[in-house]
Design a protein around this motif. Structure first.
Motif, PDB file in Angstrom:
ATOM      1  N   LYS A   1     -69.699  28.720   3.589  1.00 20.52           N
ATOM      2  CA  LYS A   1     -69.960  28.917   5.014  1.00 20.52           C
ATOM      3  C   LYS A   1     -70.081  30.420   5.338  1.00 20.52           C
ATOM      4  O   LYS A   1     -71.000  30.857   6.025  1.00 20.52           O
ATOM      5  CB  LYS A   1     -68.797  28.300   5.807  1.00 20.52           C
ATOM      6  CG  LYS A   1     -69.031  28.252   7.293  1.00 20.52           C
ATOM      7  CD  LYS A   1     -67.857  27.597   7.983  1.00 20.52           C
ATOM      8  CE  LYS A   1     -67.764  28.124   9.410  1.00 20.52           C
ATOM      9  NZ  LYS A   1     -66.494  27.906  10.013  1.00 20.52           N
ATOM     10  N   ARG A   2     -69.134  31.195   4.786  1.00 18.48           N
ATOM     11  CA  ARG A   2     -69.156  32.647   5.043  1.00 18.48           C
ATOM     12  C   ARG A   2     -70.411  33.291   4.450  1.00 18.48           C
ATOM     13  O   ARG A   2     -71.012  34.176   5.043  1.00 18.48           O
ATOM     14  CB  ARG A   2     -67.925  33.330   4.420  1.00 18.48           C
ATOM     15  CG  ARG A   2     -66.589  32.849   4.956  1.00 18.48           C
ATOM     16  CD  ARG A   2     -66.323  33.427   6.330  1.00 18.48           C
ATOM     17  NE  ARG A   2     -65.016  33.057   6.823  1.00 18.48           N
ATOM     18  CZ  ARG A   2     -64.764  32.642   8.057  1.00 18.48           C
ATOM     19  NH1 ARG A   2     -65.748  32.516   8.934  1.00 18.48           N
ATOM     20  NH2 ARG A   2     -63.546  32.352   8.436  1.00 18.48           N
ATOM     21  N   LEU A   3     -70.766  32.818   3.254  1.00 23.25           N
ATOM     22  CA  LEU A   3     -71.968  33.365   2.607  1.00 23.25           C
ATOM     23  C   LEU A   3     -73.204  33.085   3.454  1.00 23.25           C
ATOM     24  O   LEU A   3     -74.039  33.968   3.681  1.00 23.25           O
ATOM     25  CB  LEU A   3     -72.158  32.727   1.225  1.00 23.25           C
ATOM     26  CG  LEU A   3     -71.361  33.340   0.079  1.00 23.25           C
ATOM     27  CD1 LEU A   3     -71.399  32.420  -1.136  1.00 23.25           C
ATOM     28  CD2 LEU A   3     -71.932  34.700  -0.296  1.00 23.25           C
ATOM     29  N   SER A   4     -73.280  31.870   3.915  1.00 21.48           N
ATOM     30  CA  SER A   4     -74.447  31.476   4.693  1.00 21.48           C
ATOM     31  C   SER A   4     -74.533  32.298   5.983  1.00 21.48           C
ATOM     32  O   SER A   4     -75.608  32.763   6.376  1.00 21.48           O
ATOM     33  CB  SER A   4     -74.336  29.974   4.961  1.00 21.48           C
ATOM     34  OG  SER A   4     -75.157  29.618   5.994  1.00 21.48           O
ATOM     35  N   GLN A   5     -73.365  32.528   6.612  1.00 15.79           N
ATOM     36  CA  GLN A   5     -73.350  33.338   7.836  1.00 15.79           C
ATOM     37  C   GLN A   5     -73.816  34.770   7.547  1.00 15.79           C
ATOM     38  O   GLN A   5     -74.631  35.343   8.276  1.00 15.79           O
ATOM     39  CB  GLN A   5     -71.921  33.361   8.413  1.00 15.79           C
ATOM     40  CG  GLN A   5     -71.789  34.138   9.717  1.00 15.79           C
ATOM     41  CD  GLN A   5     -72.664  33.562  10.821  1.00 15.79           C
ATOM     42  OE1 GLN A   5     -72.558  32.380  11.148  1.00 15.79           O
ATOM     43  NE2 GLN A   5     -73.567  34.375  11.373  1.00 15.79           N
ATOM     44  N   ALA A   6     -73.292  35.328   6.439  1.00 12.14           N
ATOM     45  CA  ALA A   6     -73.663  36.713   6.094  1.00 12.14           C
ATOM     46  C   ALA A   6     -75.166  36.804   5.805  1.00 12.14           C
ATOM     47  O   ALA A   6     -75.836  37.754   6.221  1.00 12.14           O
ATOM     48  CB  ALA A   6     -72.854  37.186   4.890  1.00 12.14           C
ATOM     49  N   GLU A   7     -75.702  35.794   5.106  1.00  9.66           N
ATOM     50  CA  GLU A   7     -77.152  35.812   4.809  1.00  9.66           C
ATOM     51  C   GLU A   7     -77.965  35.770   6.105  1.00  9.66           C
ATOM     52  O   GLU A   7     -78.944  36.500   6.254  1.00  9.66           O
ATOM     53  CB  GLU A   7     -77.518  34.623   3.913  1.00  9.66           C
ATOM     54  CG  GLU A   7     -77.060  34.814   2.479  1.00  9.66           C
ATOM     55  CD  GLU A   7     -77.387  33.616   1.584  1.00  9.66           C
ATOM     56  OE1 GLU A   7     -77.005  33.669   0.414  1.00  9.66           O
ATOM     57  OE2 GLU A   7     -78.002  32.644   2.068  1.00  9.66           O
ATOM     58  N   ASP A   8     -77.534  34.924   7.028  1.00 13.11           N
ATOM     59  CA  ASP A   8     -78.242  34.852   8.319  1.00 13.11           C
ATOM     60  C   ASP A   8     -78.196  36.205   9.028  1.00 13.11           C
ATOM     61  O   ASP A   8     -79.185  36.663   9.600  1.00 13.11           O
ATOM     62  CB  ASP A   8     -77.601  33.794   9.236  1.00 13.11           C
ATOM     63  CG  ASP A   8     -77.906  32.386   8.749  1.00 13.11           C
ATOM     64  OD1 ASP A   8     -78.767  32.260   7.854  1.00 13.11           O
ATOM     65  OD2 ASP A   8     -77.270  31.429   9.241  1.00 13.11           O
ATOM     66  N   ASP A   9     -77.027  36.846   8.965  1.00 17.91           N
ATOM     67  CA  ASP A   9     -76.886  38.142   9.648  1.00 17.91           C
ATOM     68  C   ASP A   9     -77.768  39.209   9.000  1.00 17.91           C
ATOM     69  O   ASP A   9     -78.340  40.055   9.684  1.00 17.91           O
ATOM     70  CB  ASP A   9     -75.418  38.602   9.626  1.00 17.91           C
ATOM     71  CG  ASP A   9     -74.545  37.722  10.510  1.00 17.91           C
ATOM     72  OD1 ASP A   9     -75.119  36.973  11.337  1.00 17.91           O
ATOM     73  OD2 ASP A   9     -73.309  37.773  10.368  1.00 17.91           O
ATOM     74  N   VAL A  10     -77.864  39.158   7.660  1.00 22.14           N
ATOM     75  CA  VAL A  10     -78.746  40.126   6.981  1.00 22.14           C
ATOM     76  C   VAL A  10     -80.185  39.911   7.442  1.00 22.14           C
ATOM     77  O   VAL A  10     -80.890  40.863   7.801  1.00 22.14           O
ATOM     78  CB  VAL A  10     -78.657  39.988   5.442  1.00 22.14           C
ATOM     79  CG1 VAL A  10     -79.749  40.817   4.767  1.00 22.14           C
ATOM     80  CG2 VAL A  10     -77.295  40.430   4.935  1.00 22.14           C
ATOM     81  N   ALA A  11     -80.603  38.636   7.453  1.00 29.31           N
ATOM     82  CA  ALA A  11     -81.988  38.345   7.870  1.00 29.31           C
ATOM     83  C   ALA A  11     -82.216  38.838   9.296  1.00 29.31           C
ATOM     84  O   ALA A  11     -83.257  39.438   9.605  1.00 29.31           O
ATOM     85  CB  ALA A  11     -82.253  36.848   7.754  1.00 29.31           C
ATOM     86  N   ASP A  12     -81.226  38.621  10.170  1.00 29.78           N
ATOM     87  CA  ASP A  12     -81.361  39.086  11.562  1.00 29.78           C
ATOM     88  C   ASP A  12     -81.440  40.608  11.621  1.00 29.78           C
ATOM     89  O   ASP A  12     -82.202  41.184  12.395  1.00 29.78           O
ATOM     90  CB  ASP A  12     -80.155  38.630  12.404  1.00 29.78           C
ATOM     91  CG  ASP A  12     -80.220  37.140  12.700  1.00 29.78           C
ATOM     92  OD1 ASP A  12     -81.292  36.546  12.449  1.00 29.78           O
ATOM     93  OD2 ASP A  12     -79.204  36.580  13.146  1.00 29.78           O
TER      94      ASP A  12
END
Ligand code: SF4
Length: 702
Positions: free
Chosen positions: A275-286
């Motif tokens: 879950k944390r990884l997925s959130q961090a990936e989304d934030d990087v993309a943003d």
């Protein structure tokens, strides 16, 4: 050995033994390179230890290469063979094979069709190079495509050492290993300062440091002790965490591929980390999107508010805490908000990883190491973004640079310390047992005070510091004529440049002498070129100008090959140009080389001096211009056989009070000429007296 050279070498030995700081102005021809290299090698042979070296630092790569390819082989052939020397450059000079192979495998995602052409010279070169130093590759136009090189060069935080697939073939790794065992390491100021800024993480221990071209250490310090934010730095730091798209790469992705692969993983841990990884990936993309949006908005702002209509060269714009443009760009705040969100996501992820049990942790140790590095790189970048976007320090200089292309989002934002002297003292001088700071231009009116103050050397205990001038062996009164030409009008406008060009054209047409014209701007070169082009065609001499993409080396080669040619050069030609003999017989300095007052660093230093009750013109502008003037003059006489004429076209030398300081700074008497006829006659006389002997010398050399 020459007398001055022996004295300098003796003083250097004493400085090594007595643990002193020697500040040595050694005139042209003293032979300072051998005077410091030989004592350095001898000292290391007595005190040799792995992981310890003497570092020799120069400003120009030309001198770095001259030391390594000319002086060292000379010592090896005639004096001593039993020592090791390595030439080391900043890591950005070396290609990173991991990045290179990644680029080739993912061309579509990494490089557009136009830029791909620039990979061809690299493909060929990589089959041959033993060093990976891009300087060797004259076919790759690094200045035209810095963004391509930025994706290929080695960079801090990118290496994953034991896990890097290319580690054993890594050019930088190999050369660093050699440096660890070397007696002497030849570096440039940029690397010396980067090492100092990173608390000596780059170079082996070096209790003794020899700084050649020391007058440029201060200029380099503004560049390398400062920070920079640009689109590709943000992109690289984020891609290191996560590269979205078809391929999906980066530390977060590789971690997600390993999480929970071991059977004994606790499901809750597994789910939480995913879950944390997925959130961090989304934030990087943003954040990637937000960064592009910010630079587009910034570009719109500068094109509307700041950019000059006709911009031929990089425009630098200073800003202060109360004039920062970023407060007016909402996309900047959005970028910082998303950046803070990503920072939080990463911190939660790291916390989660920390709470894993030892076996779980062990199963992803390599991936978490990579993640740690990527997070550190991101953290450093984020901190630099804060510094640039929220300027609040009085002792920092902030500015941004606009590329010439008004459509390009490759804007660069920079910040530098105002007082580099304190940092130089703390990071370079104070922690060494001995330092030799040498150059041909350190004094103003034979005093070291200006250099000592600006470099921070005046903070060192006076008993440890020795200053000395080692006179040039050249007889300047006999070897050159120096004339101040006073009738060409007020410098600093187009008419003046055209008058200079007219006169240079007349002299070249009549006397056919190799002429180097030092100007202070590209605009002047352009103005002069227009006049000189037709004169050169009519009178059959070659005109070479520093206008196109040709490198300084290429221009100088043409100048040397085409005798009696005229070379118009600016900034980089004022120093480091070494042309003995006939190719350079007339040196023209069109204008006194005062720094551009709107240049951000110059502006900030000037303001600071005035604010503290000083006179910036007398305390900074004039000394800086004198040092540069001395450097410029130094291009004329390069050997005992050389004969030449220096023409200084700026009439301020003759009537301004400060003119006398410039006159006294050069080692021969200056005379004044008031009209072209008088000058033509003087040169005619000079040609009659000297041309025979010069030609004889050149023929002998051939
Ligand atoms: S060790 Fe670093 S510089 Fe060398 S190839 Fe690997 S990633 Fe690139």
């Amino acid at each position: 050995m020459r007398l001055g050279q022996m004295k300098l070498a003796g003083d250097i030995v004493e400085a090594f033994n007595e643990e002193e700081i020697l500040v040595a102005e050694a005139g042209t021809g003293v032979g300072k390179s051998l005077a410091y290299l030989i004592p350095a090698i001898r000292w290391m042979k007595k005190n040799r230890r792995d992981g310890m070296s003497i570092v020799v630092s120069s400003y120009t790569k030309t001198l770095q290469e001259q030391l390594f390819f000319k002086d060292i082989p000379f010592i090896q052939e005639f004096i001593d063979k039993d020592f090791t020397v390595v030439m080391l450059k900043g890591r950005h000079n070396y290609i990173c094979l991991t990045k290179w192979h990644y680029m080739l495998k993912n061309l579509d995602q990494n490089i557009n069709l136009f830029d791909r052409i620039h990979l061809l010279p690299l493909l060929v070169w990589l089959r041959e190079t033993k060093t990976g130093d891009i300087e060797e590759n004259s076919g790759f136009q690094i200045k035209r495509v810095p963004h391509v090189w930025a994706r290929l060069c080695s960079e801090t935080g990118y290496c994953t050492t034991k896990k890097c697939a290319e580690y054993h073939g890594c050019y930088l790794g190999k050369i660093r290993k050699l440096a660890y065992h070397a007696d002497v390491i030849i570096v440039n100021h940029s690397l010396l300062l980067s090492d100092a800024a990173s608390d000596n993480a780059i170079l082996p221990e070096h209790p003794i440091c020899i700084i050649d071209e020391a007058h440029n250490l201060i200029k380099s310090a503004y560049q390398y002790l400062g920070i920079e934010i640009n689109p590709w730095r943000i992109e690289r730091a984020l891609h290191k965490l996560y590269t979205p798209g078809r391929l999906k790469l980066g530390a977060l992705v590789s971690l997600s591929r390993f999480v929970g692969k071991e059977k004994k993983w606790n499901k809750d841990h597994n789910d939480m980390i995913i879950k944390r990884l997925s959130q961090a990936e989304d934030d990087v993309a943003d954040m990637l999107k937000s960064s592009t949006a910010f630079f587009k908005a910034f570009l719109k702002y500068v094109n509307g508010e700041v950019r000059k209509t006709e911009q031929r060269y990089i425009q630098k714009v200073r800003y202060k805490p109360d004039t920062s443009p970023f407060a007016d760009i909402p996309e900047c705040e959005e970028l910082m908000t998303i950046s803070a969100k990503l920072e939080r996501s990463l911190s939660l992820l790291l916390k989660e990883i920390k709470s894993l049990d030892p076996k779980e942790k062990a199963s992803i140790s390599q991936q978490t190491d990579d993640l740690d590095i990527a997070v550190r790189v991101f953290g450093e970048m984020q901190s630099d973004m804060r510094t640039c976007f929220y300027p609040d320090a009085e002792d920092m200089i902030y500015w941004y640079e606009l590329p010439t292309d008004s459509e390009s989002i490759y804007l660069i934002i920079k910040a530098s310390p105002l007082h580099v002297n304190e940092q130089l003292y703390n990071k370079i001088f104070d922690n060494k047992s001995a330092v030799i700071a040498t150059s041909a231009t350190l004094t103003i009116s034979e005093r070291f005070k200006y250099f000592m103050k600006r470099s921070g050397l005046d903070m060192i205990d006076g008993d440890r510091v020795k200053t000395e001038i080692y006179e040039s062996p050249f007889n300047y009164e006999e070897q050159c004529e120096i004339w101040n030409v006073t009738h060409l009008g007020q410098p600093g406008n187009k008419a003046f440049d055209e008058n200079v060009a007219q006169l240079v054209g007349e002299l070249s047409a009549r006397h056919h002498l190799g002429t180097l014209v030092l100007t202070t701007s590209y605009a002047s070169i352009r103005n002069m070129k227009n006049i000189l082009e037709s004169v050169s065609q009519q009178n059959n001499f070659q005109l070479i100008t520093q206008m196109g993409s040709a490198s300084r080396t290429a221009l100088l080669q043409r100048f040397i090959q085409q005798t009696s040619s005229v070379l118009l050069g600016t900034e980089s030609f004022w120093e480091g140009v070494d042309i003995p003999g006939e190719p350079l017989e007339v040196l023209v300095m069109s204008k006194l080389p005062f720094a551009v007052p709107t240049e951000p660093i110059v502006q900030a230093i000037t303001e600071d001096i005035e604010k503290n009750g000083g006179n910036a013109f007398m305390e900074y502008s004039i000394p800086e211009a004198i040092l540069k003037f001395k450097q410029g003059f130094g291009r004329l006489i390069r050997s005992k056989e050389d004969r030449g004429i220096a023409l200084i076209m700026d009439n301020r030398l003759s009537f301004k009070r400060y003119g006398q300081y410039f006159q006294k700074s050069i080692p021969a008497t200056m005379r004044f000429v008031k009209n072209s006829e008088e000058l033509q006659q003087n040169i005619h006389k000079w040609v009659k007296t000297h041309k025979t002997s010069t030609k004889t010398k050149v023929q002998r050399q051939k």
